[in-house]
Scaffold this motif. Structure first.
Motif, short mmCIF file in Angstrom:
data_model
loop_
_atom_site.label_atom_id
_atom_site.label_comp_id
_atom_site.label_asym_id
_atom_site.label_seq_id
_atom_site.Cartn_x
_atom_site.Cartn_y
_atom_site.Cartn_z
N ILE A 319 46.78 37.20 40.40
CA ILE A 319 46.23 37.21 41.75
C ILE A 319 45.01 38.14 41.80
CG2 ILE A 319 46.66 37.83 44.16
CD1 ILE A 319 49.55 37.03 43.79
N ILE A 320 45.17 39.31 41.18
CA ILE A 320 44.09 40.30 41.19
C ILE A 320 42.91 39.86 40.33
CG2 ILE A 320 43.51 42.69 40.54
CD1 ILE A 320 46.45 43.39 41.09
N ASP A 321 43.20 39.30 39.15
CA ASP A 321 42.14 38.84 38.25
C ASP A 321 42.50 37.45 37.73
OD1 ASP A 321 40.23 38.34 36.30
OD2 ASP A 321 40.13 40.42 35.66
N PRO A 322 41.92 36.40 38.32
CA PRO A 322 42.22 35.03 37.88
C PRO A 322 41.88 34.76 36.42
CG PRO A 322 41.16 35.01 40.02
CD PRO A 322 41.05 36.42 39.50
N ILE A 336 39.39 43.66 32.74
CA ILE A 336 40.36 43.16 33.71
C ILE A 336 40.30 43.97 35.00
CG2 ILE A 336 42.83 42.90 34.21
CD1 ILE A 336 43.25 42.24 31.27
N ARG A 337 40.25 43.27 36.13
CA ARG A 337 40.32 43.92 37.43
C ARG A 337 41.77 44.35 37.66
NH1 ARG A 337 37.52 41.60 42.64
NH2 ARG A 337 37.13 39.92 41.17
N ARG A 338 41.97 45.59 38.05
CA ARG A 338 43.32 46.14 38.18
C ARG A 338 43.73 46.42 39.63
NH1 ARG A 338 45.46 45.54 33.05
NH2 ARG A 338 43.94 46.16 31.48
N GLN A 342 40.24 44.90 50.58
CA GLN A 342 40.02 43.86 51.59
C GLN A 342 38.75 43.07 51.30
OE1 GLN A 342 41.66 42.77 54.24
NE2 GLN A 342 43.26 44.28 54.64
N PHE A 343 37.77 43.71 50.67
CA PHE A 343 36.50 43.06 50.40
C PHE A 343 36.59 42.01 49.29
CE2 PHE A 343 35.59 47.37 51.97
CZ PHE A 343 34.92 47.05 53.14
N ASP A 344 37.70 42.03 48.52
CA ASP A 344 37.87 41.06 47.44
C ASP A 344 38.56 39.78 47.91
OD1 ASP A 344 36.91 42.91 45.50
OD2 ASP A 344 38.89 43.89 45.49
N ARG A 345 39.09 39.78 49.13
CA ARG A 345 39.96 38.69 49.56
C ARG A 345 39.26 37.35 49.60
NH1 ARG A 345 43.37 40.31 54.75
NH2 ARG A 345 43.87 38.08 54.47
N GLU A 346 38.03 37.31 50.11
CA GLU A 346 37.33 36.03 50.21
C GLU A 346 37.04 35.46 48.82
OE1 GLU A 346 33.34 34.03 52.27
OE2 GLU A 346 33.78 36.17 52.53
N GLU A 347 36.57 36.30 47.92
CA GLU A 347 36.27 35.86 46.56
C GLU A 347 37.50 35.31 45.85
OE1 GLU A 347 35.30 37.86 42.20
OE2 GLU A 347 35.14 39.08 44.02
#
Length: 367
Positions: A319-322, A336-338, A342-347
């Protein structure tokens, strides 16, 4: 030990290109009536293409099996067009699409069911705040329920999925039949552990027969289970080893343990030496592949799981890093994004229901 990038072929011929699957996780992204949304299609498509397979969130096989708002439906032919779009969104670059099918049983409420009563093997409420006392299923309704699981499987085949997973975990209806807490029946469907296994036995036989009698090729059937319950009476780990032993001899393609930590140890004093994953893997003894899961964040975690499983399921990390899988397989874990904000939700296509789930499950990784 199994290697994370090894290919795997199931008994019905379906092949995974690697040993990583996306774990089934509640998204609450469907329309109020269970139809797939565009956001849902985009959410799964973003996380497909690198993993060997994606197991979807649960889809209910009866209208009264709906567990929560925003849940997938598979109880009517009207869902086939949307489910076809979902399977197509997942099936890119060789990733396989598996539809998880279930019934919520007593783990829902009359509000979600629009005034209808919840149902369960017995009229015993769950031990959680606000639980409603369910209506006990009649014998003919149990037979109809198995038929509806079979019909849901047929719809999954028509929709282009590569398999179904029977959701016998997380205290939902399939598990409720095996649990001595929720199943107090004294007929052929309850009482002894052997009779509490009857529903699962008949369900697995019915669904696998549908697949094997169809013209579909390389379509698999898996079964997910939870190893323990904390209710008294409830499922104990020794009961689960009985269940696993029985299921490992059935015509299933895999078993899938449900854990929030792959190293988790049983609460039973008789099984403290090893993790529950290891005990289950030893009980299966190579008869059927096992999917291990539970807070896998790194390649090292995945390799630890694969010491006691043939496949590793990854949930929140995807979920965090597709692109977690590609970064692990290519040796670029440092990318890897860990954490999430809130700013990541749209992406990342994380809607309100899924965000609320993440807030409850991983507050340490939200910033």
């Amino acid at each position: 030990m199994n290697n994370i990038d090894d290919r795997l072929v199931f008994r019905r011929g379906l092949a995974l290109k690697n040993r990583v699957v996306m774990a089934p996780m509640t998204t609450k992204m469907s329309f109020f009536d269970g139809v797939v949304t565009t956001d849902e299609l985009q959410y799964y498509a973003l996380r497909s293409g690198e993993v060997g397979a994606v197991i979807t969130a649960a889809a209910n096989v009866q209208a009264n099996g709906k567990g929560w708002e925003g849940e997938l439906g598979v109880y009517d032919d009207k869902f086939i067009p949307g489910l076809s779009k979902l399977s197509s969104a997942i099936k890119k670059n060789g990733t396989k699409a598996i539809l998880q099918i279930f019934h919520g049983g007593r783990m829902t409420n009359s509000t979600v069911l629009r005034g209808e009563s919840t149902v369960s093997p017995s009229a015993i409420p769950a031990e959680r705040p606000g639980s409603e006392t369910p209506r006990e299923l009649a014998d003919f309704e149990i037979v109809e329920l198995i038929e509806d699981f079979k019909k849901a499987t047929e719809r999954a085949i028509k929709a282009g999925f590569d398999g179904v997973e029977l959701h016998g975990a997380n205290t939902y209806l399939i598990q409720q039949f095996f649990s001595p807490h929720s199943n107090r029946r004294e007929d052929e469907w309850g009482g002894t552990m052997e009779r509490r296994f009857k529903f699962i036995n008949d369900l697995v036989d019915g669904v696998t027969e549908i697949v094997d009698d169809s013209e579909v090729s390389n379509f698999i059937v898996g079964y997910r289970f939870s190893p323990e319950e904390y209710e008294n009476p409830g499922i104990r780990f020794a009961d689960t080893l009985y269940l696993v032993d029985k299921l490992a001899d059935k015509p299933l393609d895999y078993l899938h343990i449900s854990l929030n930590d792959f190293n988790r140890v049983s609460v039973s004093d008789d099984f403290k030496e090893h993790s529950m994953l290891k005990y289950v893997h030893e009980k299966i003894n190579g008869r059927v592949p096992l999917i291990g899961v539970g807070d896998v964040r790194t390649r090292t975690d995945a390799e630890e799981v694969l010491k006691n499983a043939e496949i590793v399921a990854v949930g929140r990390a995807l979920i965090i890093d597709p692109h977690w899988t590609n970064k692990v397989l290519s040796g670029q874990e440092q990318l890897i994004r860990r954490e999430l904000s809130q700013f990541d939700r749209e992406e990342l296509i994380i809607e309100n229901g899924l965000w609320a789930f993440l807030e409850g499950m991983m507050p340490d990784r939200l910033i």
